[in-house]
Design a protein around this motif. Structure first.
Motif, PDB file in Angstrom:
ATOM      1  N   UNK A  54       0.831  -1.180  -0.068  1.00  0.00           N
ATOM      2  CA  UNK A  54      -0.001   0.039   0.190  1.00  0.00           C
ATOM      3  C   UNK A  54       0.771   1.340   0.062  1.00  0.00           C
ATOM      4  N   UNK A  55       2.043   1.253   0.880  1.00  0.00           N
ATOM      5  CA  UNK A  55       2.956   2.357   0.842  1.00  0.00           C
ATOM      6  C   UNK A  55       3.492   2.634  -0.593  1.00  0.00           C
ATOM      7  N   UNK A  56       3.774   1.704  -1.316  1.00  0.00           N
ATOM      8  CA  UNK A  56       4.421   1.593  -2.567  1.00  0.00           C
ATOM      9  C   UNK A  56       3.360   2.265  -3.537  1.00  0.00           C
ATOM     10  N   UNK A  57       2.157   1.741  -3.643  1.00  0.00           N
ATOM     11  CA  UNK A  57       1.021   2.250  -4.449  1.00  0.00           C
ATOM     12  C   UNK A  57       0.815   3.559  -4.272  1.00  0.00           C
ATOM     13  N   UNK A  58       0.998   4.297  -2.780  1.00  0.00           N
ATOM     14  CA  UNK A  58       0.841   5.611  -2.761  1.00  0.00           C
ATOM     15  C   UNK A  58       1.566   6.534  -3.165  1.00  0.00           C
ATOM     16  N   UNK A  59       3.252   6.035  -3.100  1.00  0.00           N
ATOM     17  CA  UNK A  59       4.125   6.758  -3.580  1.00  0.00           C
ATOM     18  C   UNK A  59       4.009   6.874  -5.084  1.00  0.00           C
ATOM     19  N   UNK A  60       3.535   5.790  -5.683  1.00  0.00           N
ATOM     20  CA  UNK A  60       3.689   5.812  -7.131  1.00  0.00           C
ATOM     21  C   UNK A  60       2.265   6.660  -7.785  1.00  0.00           C
ATOM     22  N   UNK A  61       1.343   6.714  -7.039  1.00  0.00           N
ATOM     23  CA  UNK A  61       0.142   7.262  -7.168  1.00  0.00           C
ATOM     24  C   UNK A  61       0.421   8.923  -7.347  1.00  0.00           C
ATOM     25  N   UNK A  62       1.259   9.208  -6.551  1.00  0.00           N
ATOM     26  CA  UNK A  62       1.762  10.638  -6.663  1.00  0.00           C
ATOM     27  C   UNK A  62       2.437  10.994  -7.637  1.00  0.00           C
ATOM     28  N   UNK A  63       3.109  10.142  -8.373  1.00  0.00           N
ATOM     29  CA  UNK A  63       3.760  10.312  -9.656  1.00  0.00           C
ATOM     30  C   UNK A  63       2.806  10.014 -10.851  1.00  0.00           C
ATOM     31  N   UNK A  64       1.663   9.671 -10.652  1.00  0.00           N
ATOM     32  CA  UNK A  64       0.631   9.407 -11.825  1.00  0.00           C
ATOM     33  C   UNK A  64       0.420   8.069 -12.214  1.00  0.00           C
ATOM     34  N   UNK A  65       0.783   7.158 -11.378  1.00  0.00           N
ATOM     35  CA  UNK A  65       0.766   5.458 -11.722  1.00  0.00           C
ATOM     36  C   UNK A  65      -0.620   5.117 -10.895  1.00  0.00           C
ATOM     37  N   UNK A  66      -1.215   4.187 -11.519  1.00  0.00           N
ATOM     38  CA  UNK A  66      -2.601   3.260 -10.962  1.00  0.00           C
ATOM     39  C   UNK A  66      -1.981   1.810 -11.134  1.00  0.00           C
ATOM     40  N   UNK A  67      -2.647   1.167 -10.115  1.00  0.00           N
ATOM     41  CA  UNK A  67      -2.421  -0.223 -10.098  1.00  0.00           C
ATOM     42  C   UNK A  67      -3.221  -1.008 -11.018  1.00  0.00           C
ATOM     43  N   UNK A  68      -2.558  -2.281 -11.667  1.00  0.00           N
ATOM     44  CA  UNK A  68      -3.107  -2.915 -12.593  1.00  0.00           C
ATOM     45  C   UNK A  68      -3.642  -4.273 -11.905  1.00  0.00           C
ATOM     46  N   UNK A  69      -4.524  -4.674 -12.447  1.00  0.00           N
ATOM     47  CA  UNK A  69      -5.088  -6.154 -11.792  1.00  0.00           C
ATOM     48  C   UNK A  69      -4.722  -7.307 -12.668  1.00  0.00           C
ATOM     49  N   UNK A  70      -4.863  -8.269 -12.068  1.00  0.00           N
ATOM     50  CA  UNK A  70      -4.385  -9.601 -12.964  1.00  0.00           C
ATOM     51  C   UNK A  70      -3.167 -10.178 -12.745  1.00  0.00           C
TER      52      UNK A  70
END
Length: 249
Positions: free
Chosen positions: A219-235
């Motif tokens: 979750x922390x890594x997802x949050x850091x990446x979200x600040x730079x314009x990234x969104x998680x992929x599923x699958x």
């Protein structure tokens, strides 16, 4: 789990481990990077970015699985030397597609060169500030819609000291082996590597190296990446790898 020291912080790091990494873990790690990243790399249409290329397992796989330029970023000289030797042995048509950047990504001045990026065995040993500074550079090197695959750090500190034996390998008359010991040290994980070389008369050489890892949750890594314009992929089927897409600059 690969136990190779993943960090890329100083130009003279891994002077000891670089000698033993390919000998002790190459076959297993090569199979793993193909399983984790091969499909995504095979779909690349612009370029592949290998962040923290090390001795070149992801780089080589990317050259074989794709038909696009590959950018291998490896600032550590001791790890870059076997990478260059490996690339020099390739056919000329493969060598023409790979560029090795001997700097940190934020110094390499790569802009929009890839639609697939891989951080394998890379971010666990980055200090949190260095890890957060990496994401804008990755976003800059990718085109909009590009995919980033990140091997995640350990999520928490180990509760007790653990030992992992590396597979023993024989080269000629010598046997190579080692072990990794991981333990908690304040807010970090201390990873101590012990390598040895044995001949008929016993141990010929022993070497030790210590590295540090910072636990970080998914979750922390997802949050850091979200600040730079990234969104998680599923699958994704392997929980150790986070897949995200660059949805905005």
């Amino acid at each position: 789990m690969s136990v190779a020291p993943p960090g890329r912080e100083e130009s003279d790091d891994y002077a000891i481990s670089a000698e033993f990494y390919d000998v002790l873990q190459a076959e297993r790690d090569g199979a793993r990077v193909h399983r984790l990243y091969g499909d995504a790399v095979g779909r690349a249409r612009l370029g592949v970015l290998d962040v923290g290329a090390g001795t070149g397992r992801v780089t080589l796989m990317s050259l074989l699985e794709s038909r696009v330029p590959v950018h291998a970023v490896e600032p550590t000289r001791s790890m870059r030397s076997p990478l260059m030797t490996r690339l020099a042995s390739l056919p000329a048509d493969l060598r023409r597609r790979v560029t090795v950047h001997p700097h940190r990504l934020d110094e390499a001045e790569l802009h929009g060169v890839a639609d697939v990026a891989v951080c394998h065995n890379t971010i666990a040993c980055l200090h949190p500030a260095s890890r957060r500074a990496l994401w804008p550079a990755v976003a800059g090197a990718l085109v909009p819609g590009g995919v980033l695959l990140v091997q995640l750090p350990p999520a928490r500190l180990p509760r007790r000291e653990t030992t992992h034996d590396l597979p023993t390998q024989r080269i000629g008359q010598h046997e190579y082996g080692g072990r990794m010991v991981a333990s908690a040290d304040a807010n970090r994980i201390r990873t101590r590597f012990h390598y040895w070389v044995r001949g008929e008369g016993g141990v010929l050489r022993e070497h030790h190296e210590t590295f540090w890892m910072w636990p970080t949750t998914r979750g922390e890594v997802i949050g850091e990446l979200a600040e730079c314009g990234f969104a998680p992929l599923s699958g994704r089927t392997d929980p150790a790898v986070l897949a995200v897409r660059l949805v905005r600059r």
